[in-house]
Design an enzyme around this catalytic site. Sequence first.
Site, PDB file in Angstrom:
ATOM      1  N   LYS A 192       0.698  -1.402   0.163  1.00 55.62           N
ATOM      2  CA  LYS A 192      -0.083   0.207   0.143  1.00 55.62           C
ATOM      3  C   LYS A 192       0.909   1.228   0.214  1.00 55.62           C
ATOM      4  CE  LYS A 192      -4.184  -1.974   1.907  1.00 55.62           C
ATOM      5  NZ  LYS A 192      -3.727  -3.796   1.629  1.00 55.62           N
TER       6      LYS A 192
HETATM    7  C1  LIG Z   1      -4.692  -4.559   1.732  1.00 53.49           C
HETATM    8  C2  LIG Z   1      -3.571  -5.962   1.268  1.00 53.49           C
HETATM    9  C3  LIG Z   1      -3.881  -6.971   0.982  1.00 53.49           C
HETATM   10  C4  LIG Z   1      -5.555  -6.764  -0.557  1.00 53.49           C
HETATM   11  O1  LIG Z   1      -5.359  -5.749  -1.425  1.00 53.49           O
HETATM   12  P1  LIG Z   1      -6.476  -5.030  -2.163  1.00 53.49           P
HETATM   13  O2  LIG Z   1      -6.379  -3.852  -3.035  1.00 53.49           O
HETATM   14  O3  LIG Z   1      -7.310  -4.683  -1.644  1.00 53.49           O
HETATM   15  O4  LIG Z   1      -7.114  -6.756  -3.063  1.00 53.49           O
HETATM   16  C5  LIG Z   1      -3.463  -7.881   0.200  1.00 53.49           C
HETATM   17  N1  LIG Z   1      -2.366  -8.289   0.764  1.00 53.49           N
HETATM   18  C6  LIG Z   1      -1.640  -7.411   2.071  1.00 53.49           C
HETATM   19  C7  LIG Z   1      -1.044  -7.161   2.267  1.00 53.49           C
HETATM   20  C8  LIG Z   1      -2.641  -5.726   1.722  1.00 53.49           C
HETATM   21  O5  LIG Z   1      -2.296  -5.049   3.009  1.00 53.49           O
END
Ligand SMILES: *Cc1c(COP(=O)(O)O)cnc(C)c1O
Length: 430
Positions: A107
């Site tokens: 993220k």
């Molecule tokens: C947010 C997150 C996801 C999922 O991603 P999306 O875009 O919401 O599908 C997967 N793995 C981790 C470690 C995350 O923080």
Amino acid sequence: MQYYSLNRQSPPIDFRAATIAGQAPDGGLYFPETIPQFSAEFLDSLPTLSPADLAYQVMQPYVGDTIPAAELRRICAETVNFPFPLVPVTGRISALELFHGPTLAFKDVGARFMSRCLGYFSRGESAPVTVLVATSGDTGGAVAHGFLGVPGVEVVILYPSGKVSPLQELQLTTLGQNITALEVQGNFDDCQALVKQAFKDDSLTSRRTLTSANSINVARWLPQQLYYLFALQQWTPAAPPVISVPSGNFGNLCAGLLAHASGLPVGHFIAACNANDAGAEYLRTAIFAPKTAVATISNAMDVGHPSNFVRILELFKHEHATISQLLNGYSVSDADTSATIRRVEAERGYLLDPHGAVAFFALEKYLADYPAAAGFLLATAHPVKFPEVVEPLIGRPVELPAALHYLLEKPKHSVPLAPSYEALRTWLLS
Ligand SMILES: *Cc1c(COP(=O)(O)O)cnc(C)c1O
């Protein structure tokens, strides 16, 4: 570039307005009016482009003239200033490691891009913009680091006291500068309810400009396409890859599908879900039925109603047959996730985090049916973020990367807050 609301009851707006608004007034998600196409020259030059140049070329059509070229180049360079290595794990499976950013999770890229765009847009505004965000752990850290030191932006994070991991708490509470962590004596739902109430309180929003750093924001969603291009820069087999994406809200996967719609060569996509499988079920049955979220060991994917799924449906004009030609879904149990972490570490010496393990297991399943194919999974978080899951499986501690040792020495600063809206309102206005 204009963005329209998927609920189609609000007027189209440009990138600047969509970044500031987050969600459309009619409650819909914003979607680009056209899908830019990668030129043959761009795709040919891919292996030699620097990450910053690549990011600029991909993002520029989406940003349009809302940010001048030199500014956007700076924003792109600052967004992707850490590596995204594609690491071989088995003969046919590699891991695209997206956890080398400041908070060790994917993220970071979306949060860094969005924060810098918002910082640019808030220049010249007399009052600072306040980003108000509730977190159950990861989002808050990525947002806080993304906005750290961005002029004109103040960040207020609400987190549930005692309910985030020690590492996550350090990432929220040791930054200082323009970041404040409010330690709420309650749970995540309390934090989220307080934030929602603040956005609805006109007597507050008229005195303090509030923005959310929600994952549905186009400035957080669109730069996730870059991962797929960085991977293709490093992909050597002749046939395009099968790509397995650990999915919760489906923003990351939808960004990959968007890059493919722009012309990126991809063999097949896999939506790798845990027990929260509304998306995978849709792919199997053509019926999209959101559910109540259940807790799993890959907790960042514990989403019962994946908000970005509507963007996937829009991208494919709601044609299930077209979607399912390109995309398979799997639901992976906690038992299979744990067994995958243990087995891949023992047999390959590669340590997956629980989210990457879900994607690895799903990719293995798919590849078993296609013996000539090869692919990679998106390793979305560093295993050190989930010691309580990973360490018992491998029987040893996971080492904190050297780049994060500084966190352990920093003092924690948080403001205790009762789980009442009056308490939050009073604090925000003081
Ligand atoms: C947010 C997150 C996801 C999922 O991603 P999306 O875009 O919401 O599908 C997967 N793995 C981790 C470690 C995350 O923080």
